[in-house]
Design a protein around this motif. Structure first.
Motif, PDB file in Angstrom:
ATOM      1  N   ARG A 158       0.845  -1.187   0.000  1.00 33.46           N
ATOM      2  CA  ARG A 158       0.000   0.000   0.000  1.00 33.46           C
ATOM      3  C   ARG A 158       0.883   1.241   0.000  1.00 33.46           C
ATOM      4  N   VAL A 159       0.354   2.340  -0.534  1.00 36.43           N
ATOM      5  CA  VAL A 159       1.052   3.621  -0.440  1.00 36.43           C
ATOM      6  C   VAL A 159       0.599   4.308   0.841  1.00 36.43           C
ATOM      7  N   ALA A 160       1.555   4.609   1.718  1.00 35.32           N
ATOM      8  CA  ALA A 160       1.225   5.330   2.947  1.00 35.32           C
ATOM      9  C   ALA A 160       0.964   6.799   2.651  1.00 35.32           C
ATOM     10  N   ARG A 161       1.820   7.397   1.812  1.00 38.23           N
ATOM     11  CA  ARG A 161       1.617   8.800   1.434  1.00 38.23           C
ATOM     12  C   ARG A 161       2.546   9.166   0.293  1.00 38.23           C
ATOM     13  N   PHE A 162       2.146  10.197  -0.430  1.00 39.82           N
ATOM     14  CA  PHE A 162       2.984  10.824  -1.444  1.00 39.82           C
ATOM     15  C   PHE A 162       3.599  12.073  -0.831  1.00 39.82           C
ATOM     16  N   LEU A 163       4.834  12.365  -1.208  1.00 38.38           N
ATOM     17  CA  LEU A 163       5.530  13.531  -0.673  1.00 38.38           C
ATOM     18  C   LEU A 163       6.008  14.404  -1.823  1.00 38.38           C
ATOM     19  N   GLU A 164       5.776  15.699  -1.715  1.00 33.24           N
ATOM     20  CA  GLU A 164       6.192  16.638  -2.753  1.00 33.24           C
ATOM     21  C   GLU A 164       7.716  16.746  -2.787  1.00 33.24           C
TER      22      GLU A 164
END
Length: 347
Positions: free
Chosen positions: A171-177
């Protein structure tokens, strides 16, 4: 994988990062920046053995469509999906998914790749994309390919993997810029991945997630059955697929990939992806380098001689020569803004 698999190649971008070679009519993907072929030709050839050629769709603008067809003359007319106007990547990929579902049925899956990336290991690229497509079908997920970093690059977005779904997919926990360099070092140390913008999903799953999470496209999704013109006319708020769908969906997963990926974002990047001589120079065209190191030369016309210099970018096209440094190659917009129009817009 039993589901029919399509590939959608995003080839509509028009940028200025490769001025003076790139123009609105001949953007980055239609230039031979890495090898002897255009980047679009390299991208499509790389898909051979993974996706049948009659299931390769090129997503581009109406303005670039004639050049795309000239570059890939074997394409059938309906393999070029023309955007009548720029409406953001969420809308573009939604329309591509509508077409994939129409052509391949309810179970059809699609890969989405950019036409202007460099890949060092084509076989590994195909293996990772095959794994991503399989994971998309198995887990009914929107799968993105996260590149295993080779350095803490602040010019790229990052993905933080979460709970594992299987041995290859999480799973993707979060995207970061895009972070600063210190933060990029922390992210790489924590096991985060580069965000490549390479995707795999079932067309129906993606369309369901667009409908559920992208209100910017609600009117367009309602108009999709009417046809392309009605769909794009109904897009009033442009949004990227990352922001409009992936960051809002709970069905996003990531597959790790290590295949020598480079987004080739500047002239300086060619020093990483082109063959180099014994002194680190990456050269295309007629050039003679004497006591010169770590330069990038792209000469479409004439001859170039470099003597006693290092870390330069030299680009020559008919009637125009640009010289800058590797360090300044990512700042071409500032340079272009300072140029008179008759130089900046020279074709």
């Amino acid at each position: 994988m039993s589901a029919p698999l399509f590939a959608v190649v995003l080839a509509g971008g028009v940028g200025s990062r490769f001025w003076p070679l790139s123009t609105p009519a001949r953007p980055k993907q239609l230039l031979p920046l890495v090898g002897s072929q255009t980047m679009l030709e390299d991208t499509v050839a790389r898909l051979d053995g993974l996706v049948p050629r009659d299931r390769v769709l090129i997503l581009t603008s109406t303005q670039l469509a004639p050049a795309i067809r000239a570059t890939l003359p074997w394409l059938a007319a309906d393999q070029v999906l023309e955007e009548p106007r720029a409406a953001g990547t969420a809308a573009a990929l939604a329309w591509a998914a509508v077409e994939v579902r129409r052509r391949g049925g309810a179970d059809a899956a699609m890969l989405s790749v950019h036409a202007d990336a460099a890949i060092g290991d084509d076989a590994a690229f195909r293996r990772v994309l095959a794994a991503a497509a399989s994971a998309a079908v198995t887990h009914d997920a929107l799968v993105t390919v996260g590149i295993i970093p080779t350095e803490p690059n602040p010019g790229l977005g990052y993905i933080e993997p979460g709970a594992a779904l299987d041995a290859q997919c999480a799973r993707v926990a979060r995207f970061l810029e895009k972070p600063d360099r210190a933060k990029a070092e922390q992210l790489v140390g924590a096991g985060c991945l580069w965000n490549s913008g390479i995707f795999a999903w079932k067309a129906a799953t993606f369309l369901a997630e667009v409908t559920a999470h992208a209100p910017e496209l609600a009117a367009a999704m309602g108009a999709a059955a009417t046809g392309r013109e009605a769909f794009f006319a109904a897009v009033h708020d442009t949004v990227s697929v990352d922001v409009g769908v992936l960051e809002r969906s709970a069905k996003v997963a990531v597959v790790r990939g290590g295949f020598g990926w480079d987004d080739v974002g500047t002239w300086g990047a060619l020093r990483r992806v082109r063959p180099r001589d014994a002194f680190g120079n990456a050269v295309h065209g007629a050039a003679h380098l004497v006591q010169a190191r770590d330069n990038v030369v792209h000469a479409e016309h004439g001859r170039v001689v470099l003597y006693g210099v290092q870390d330069l970018v030299v680009v020559v096209r008919d009637g125009l020569t640009m010289v800058t440094t590797i360090a300044h190659a990512d700042q071409l917009k500032q340079m272009l803004d300072a140029l008179p129009a008759e130089v900046r817009d020279q074709r």
